[in-house]
Design an enzyme around this catalytic site. Structure first.
Site, PDB file in Angstrom:
ATOM      1  N   ARG A 232      66.937  37.824  28.525  1.00 10.23           N
ATOM      2  CA  ARG A 232      66.735  36.586  29.273  1.00 10.23           C
ATOM      3  C   ARG A 232      65.530  35.866  28.690  1.00 10.23           C
ATOM      4  O   ARG A 232      64.505  36.489  28.401  1.00 10.23           O
ATOM      5  CB  ARG A 232      66.472  36.868  30.758  1.00 10.23           C
ATOM      6  CG  ARG A 232      67.716  37.201  31.573  1.00 10.23           C
ATOM      7  CD  ARG A 232      68.608  35.976  31.785  1.00 10.23           C
ATOM      8  NE  ARG A 232      69.767  36.258  32.613  1.00 10.23           N
ATOM      9  CZ  ARG A 232      70.961  36.623  32.143  1.00 10.23           C
ATOM     10  NH1 ARG A 232      71.154  36.775  30.856  1.00 10.23           N
ATOM     11  NH2 ARG A 232      71.966  36.829  32.980  1.00 10.23           N
ATOM     12  N   GLU A 261      67.251  26.503  29.082  1.00  8.78           N
ATOM     13  CA  GLU A 261      68.466  26.373  28.258  1.00  8.78           C
ATOM     14  C   GLU A 261      69.258  25.153  28.694  1.00  8.78           C
ATOM     15  O   GLU A 261      69.391  24.922  29.896  1.00  8.78           O
ATOM     16  CB  GLU A 261      69.322  27.642  28.395  1.00  8.78           C
ATOM     17  CG  GLU A 261      68.612  28.857  27.800  1.00  8.78           C
ATOM     18  CD  GLU A 261      69.375  30.174  27.966  1.00  8.78           C
ATOM     19  OE1 GLU A 261      70.478  30.171  28.558  1.00  8.78           O
ATOM     20  OE2 GLU A 261      68.859  31.192  27.510  1.00  8.78           O
ATOM     21  N   HIS A 279      72.785  31.332  23.559  1.00 14.18           N
ATOM     22  CA  HIS A 279      73.164  32.238  24.665  1.00 14.18           C
ATOM     23  C   HIS A 279      74.650  32.610  24.557  1.00 14.18           C
ATOM     24  O   HIS A 279      75.447  32.323  25.450  1.00 14.18           O
ATOM     25  CB  HIS A 279      72.861  31.602  26.029  1.00 14.18           C
ATOM     26  CG  HIS A 279      72.781  32.623  27.135  1.00 14.18           C
ATOM     27  ND1 HIS A 279      71.970  32.517  28.220  1.00 14.18           N
ATOM     28  CD2 HIS A 279      73.447  33.810  27.301  1.00 14.18           C
ATOM     29  CE1 HIS A 279      72.116  33.572  29.008  1.00 14.18           C
ATOM     30  NE2 HIS A 279      73.018  34.368  28.468  1.00 14.18           N
TER      31      HIS A 279
END
Ligand SMILES: NC(=O)c1ccc[n+]([C@@H]2O[C@H](COP(=O)([O-])OP(=O)(O)OC[C@H]3O[C@@H](n4cnc5c(N)ncnc54)[C@H](O)[C@@H]3O)[C@@H](O)[C@H]2O)c1
Length: 313
Positions: A232, A261, A279
């Site tokens: 994360r 993000e 991601h």
């Protein structure tokens, strides 16, 4: 009128037909919401269940849910859901802890190998007409290196296997494990940072771990070490990491996740030896299907009075 209303709050799939078909078996209608929390709540306030990807479910938004029995995350981490507020509201929260263990381990391994073997600058140099290895010195032999895995759960274990098979020494930091013969050597966090040539993060994000790789952890890492984060984003202080890469204290870093993000490209522009991916570590066609099937199954179980497989609160 269907018996149940299930709302997808946000999702990353090409289609939600897998969920729609499974849920039709209990006469549940599926709605796909879009937009921010306020938009989603227009559809979700009277839902019996929510399927969720990244949209944050805070205490305030959970308080708007009038009859929700379950928030089912499609993914592994559940740091975007206020578990206490959900529990207080009698809402079960589930995740799918195992759908992408192989994918994240494979992606982290690919990032480690790309950083170690300098694949991205090598590719650029060939395209620019250069043909020599001098500019890539030094590259070290993997079997002489120590890989430090921070968090030794499903993904940490999965990536340890191929790395050990390739000859790397594995050490791990995981405060919730007791030493045992099946585990690699367990070290304190600082001790791991001092020993590892490659540090790969596989721990959850929570109040204890937020910012765990900041200035002081970066300073404790070995000169020339590599940092990989597929866990994360907020675990790592991106600006401090940029500083460590600019002044050459770290030889490389590879990040699949960022504190915000999508990451603003300006924040990583010109940062040397940084590999960024969007991601995507969880992704494979097979993993997505498994996550859709398993998340919808949690909804079905809770709405039909059964215990779900993956309760997290
Ligand atoms: N990039 C992606 O696409 C993607 C996909 C899936 C999962 N993830 C992330 O990967 C993380 C790890 O997944 P997993 O399946 O291995 O989880 P897991 O729960 O199986 O393992 C996590 C491990 O971290 C340990 N841990 C907890 N606090 C720690 C601390 N302070 N220091 C060190 N270790 C600590 C736990 O004891 C556990 O063994 C998840 O939390 C998730 O956020 C990312």
């Amino acid at each position: 009128m269907s018996t149940f209303k299930v709302v997808v709050s946000d999702q990353v799939f090409p289609s939600v037909e897998i969920e729609r078909e499974l849920l039709s078996g209990i006469d549940a209608e599926l709605m796909v919401a879009t937009g921010d929390v306020a938009n989603v709540l227009r559809d979700a306030a009277d839902a019996d269940a929510i399927l969720n990807t990244y949209l944050p479910w805070t205490a305030e938004s959970i308080a708007q849910l009038q009859r929700c029995k379950i928030i089912a995350r499609y993914g592994i981490g559940f740091d975007n859901v206020d578990l206490e507020a959900a529990s207080d509201a009698g809402i079960v929260v589930t995740n799918v802890p195992d759908y992408s263990v192989e994918e994240v381990a494979t992606h982290a391994l690919a990032l480690i190998m790309s950083a170690l073997r300098k694949l991205i600058p090598a590719d650029r140099s060939v395209r620019a007409g250069a043909w020599n290895v001098d500019q890539f010195r030094p590259i070290r032999r993997l079997s002489t290196l120590t890989v430090g895995l921070v968090g030794y759960g499903r993904i940490g274990r999965r990536i340890a296997e191929p790395l050990a098979a390739l000859g790397a020494r594995i050490v791990a930091h995981d405060p919730y494990l007791e030493p045992s013969p099946e585990l690699p050597e367990l070290l304190g966090f600082e001790a791991l940072l001092g020993e590892a040539d490659i540090v790969s993060l596989h721990l959850p994000l929570n109040d204890e771990t937020r910012g765990i790789v900041g200035e002081s952890a970066l300073a404790a890492m070995r000169e020339g070490a590599i940092l990989v984060n597929t866990s994360r984003g907020p675990l790592v202080d991106l600006d401090a990491l940029g500083g460590a890469l600019r002044d050459g204290r770290l030889s490389a870093a590879a990040l699949d996740v960022f504190d915000v993000e999508p990451v603003d490209p300006g924040r990583i522009e010109g940062v040397p030896n940084l590999i960024a991916t969007p991601h995507m570590a969880y992704y494979s066609e097979e993993a997505l299907e498994e996550s859709q099937r398993k998340a919808a199954t949690q909804v079905i179980k809770v709405l039909t009075g059964q215990e779900p497989d993956y309760r997290v609160n």
